[in-house]
Design an enzyme around this catalytic site. Structure first.
Site, short mmCIF file in Angstrom:
data_model
loop_
_atom_site.label_atom_id
_atom_site.label_comp_id
_atom_site.label_asym_id
_atom_site.label_seq_id
_atom_site.Cartn_x
_atom_site.Cartn_y
_atom_site.Cartn_z
N ASP A 209 100.04 11.72 -55.85
CA ASP A 209 98.64 11.18 -55.16
C ASP A 209 98.81 10.71 -53.83
OD1 ASP A 209 97.95 11.72 -58.05
OD2 ASP A 209 97.77 9.73 -58.51
N HIS B 240 102.89 12.88 -63.12
CA HIS B 240 101.83 13.79 -62.52
C HIS B 240 101.23 13.01 -61.42
CE1 HIS B 240 98.59 16.39 -61.54
NE2 HIS B 240 98.16 16.59 -62.78
N CYS B 241 101.64 11.73 -61.41
CA CYS B 241 100.82 10.72 -60.50
C CYS B 241 101.69 10.45 -59.25
CB CYS B 241 100.26 9.42 -61.30
SG CYS B 241 99.25 9.93 -62.20
N ILE B 242 102.58 9.65 -59.39
CA ILE B 242 103.45 8.94 -58.23
C ILE B 242 103.81 9.71 -57.11
CG2 ILE B 242 105.08 7.05 -57.64
CD1 ILE B 242 102.31 6.23 -59.37
#
Ligand SMILES: NC(=O)c1ccc[n+]([C@@H]2O[C@H](COP(=O)([O-])OP(=O)(O)OC[C@H]3O[C@@H](n4cnc5c(N)ncnc54)[C@H](O)[C@@H]3O)[C@@H](O)[C@H]2O)c1
Length: 368
Positions: free
Chosen positions: A277, A272-274
């Site tokens: 974001d 869900h991040c890299i």
């Protein structure tokens, strides 16, 4: 003074801490507060998660069901879908998803939905903190006006801060309590009280001058990773073209005690991040007329890796006079990284699709 009032409640551990969103970030966080003795209420829209949590079942790898049960036994913790209870909270922490739209622009709908609930039940004397990863300016441009619409004034009636979550699911060494917490308030009072709150559950708090610095800090960290992974992936392709063993090269480079940090190539990036974001940062930069080239390049390289892996498989089969069509292929590991059960954005899914589209019989195994 509102800051002294909230600080006092925190000091006495009578401040009721509400966490909105009980996922990978929200559940570990609320459990830390509950185990430290704070009265806590978790707010969730997913009724199954609420029922499971209230029955002592954790759905998150890093939170044991024993700890959830311990919190329930302490009678200072519960999960609910009833948002009117936000009015009972002295501290409200938002941990909802921040995905991307199909256009790769930020999808702010979850933060807005949480903000609307807070607005509805806001009262004087609350500290509101956003933890969801987002672009710089969200806390003061989006949340602050929403709360002010409820007739409350910053510093006089409520405090507002951003504190990025840095949890690394599946990492046994670093968990909420021993990861330094960066905190930036919309104003000095908000920074001070939010930092004081977190000092009760984490070993180190690093206060910064504004919510925007804290928002940018999180995006800087994850953009750093996305770009370095992109570089490692490109170096792997270069080494492969030159017939050199990539892994041996990285291992050798990693012996340098300064000026090098090892990043490793892989089939792409997930979670869900890299993958998400950096887009929050480049989107906001574009609003200010700046085109972030490193982010675009890393995105291009990383998102091309599943296809590269597919081509490696195809060439290896070809070497052995076999085709993808009809080949039985086993994929080991489908989560986006080891020892977690999270398949969001996992590159393994793209590889499976590519192989199946060419007629392979694909199976997979994952131990989580
Ligand atoms: N997963 C990570 O490793 C990680 C690490 C650092 C930061 N973050 C950031 O933290 C935020 C949350 O991520 P996550 O991985 O915990 O997501 P998640 O999907 O695991 O959890 C979010 C939870 O919020 C709930 N939710 C959605 N809308 C809601 C609403 N209006 N009210 C109440 N609950 C609501 C969802 O049902 C879900 O259970 C994101 O911004 C993410 O980028 C995630």
């Amino acid at each position: 003074m509102i800051n002294a009032v909230i600080k006092n409640l925190i000091q006495e551990k009578t401040a009721c801490v509400g966490v909105i969103g009980l996922g990978y970030v929200g559940l570990p966080l609320i459990v830390e507060f509950a185990l430290k003795g704070f009265p806590t209420i978790g707010f969730e829209v997913d009724t199954k998660k609420v029922d499971d949590i209230n029955a002592g079942q954790s759905h998150i790898v890093d939170v044991s069901s024993e700890n959830v049960q311990k919190c329930l036994d302490g009678e200072n913790f519960k999960a609910t879908v009833e948002f009117s209870e936000l009015g009972r909270c002295d501290v409200i922490i938002i941990c909802v998803p921040t995905p991307l739209r199909k256009t790769k622009d930020p999808d702010m709908s979850y933060i807005l939905a949480a903000g609307e609930q807070i607005q509805k039940y806001a009262r004087r004397g609350q500290l509101i903190i956003l933890e969801s990863t987002t672009y710089p300016g969200t806390t003061d441009e989006v949340l602050q006006p929403m709360i002010e619409e409820a007739g409350l004034k910053l510093d006089e009636d409520f405090l507002l801060a951003f504190s990025p979550e840095r949890v690394d699911p599946g990492n046994p060494q670093f968990q909420t309590h021993n990861i330094t917490k960066v905190v930036g308030g919309v104003g000095k009072d908000s920074t001070e009280v939010a930092a004081f709150l977190y000092s009760h559950i984490v070993e180190n708090v690093h206060a910064v001058s504004s919510a925007r610095v804290a928002e940018a800090c999180k995006l800087w960290e994850n953009t750093f990773r996305a770009i370095n992974i992109g570089m490692a992936n490109e170096m792997a392709k270069v080494c492969n073209a030159l017939g050199i063993d990539t892994w041996e090269v990285v291992r050798a480079a990693a012996t340098k005690p300064f000026g090098f940090m090892a990043f490793y190539p892989g089939p792409g990036i997930g979670g869900h991040c890299i993958p998400l974001d950096p887009h929050y940062l480049s989107w906001k930069a574009r609003q200010h007329g700046f085109d972030s080239q490193f982010i675009s390049l890393a995105e291009k390289i990383n998102s091309g890796m599943p296809k590269y892996v597919f081509e490696l498989v195809r060439d290896a089969l070809n070497e052995n006079e076999k085709s993808i069509k009809g080949a039985m292929i086993l994929i080991l590991g489908v989560a986006y990284k080891k020892d977690i059960d999270d398949m969001r954005e996992s590159p393994a899914l793209s590889i499976i699709d590519l192989l199946r589209a060419k007629g392979a019989d694909v199976r997979y195994h994952d131990h989580c």
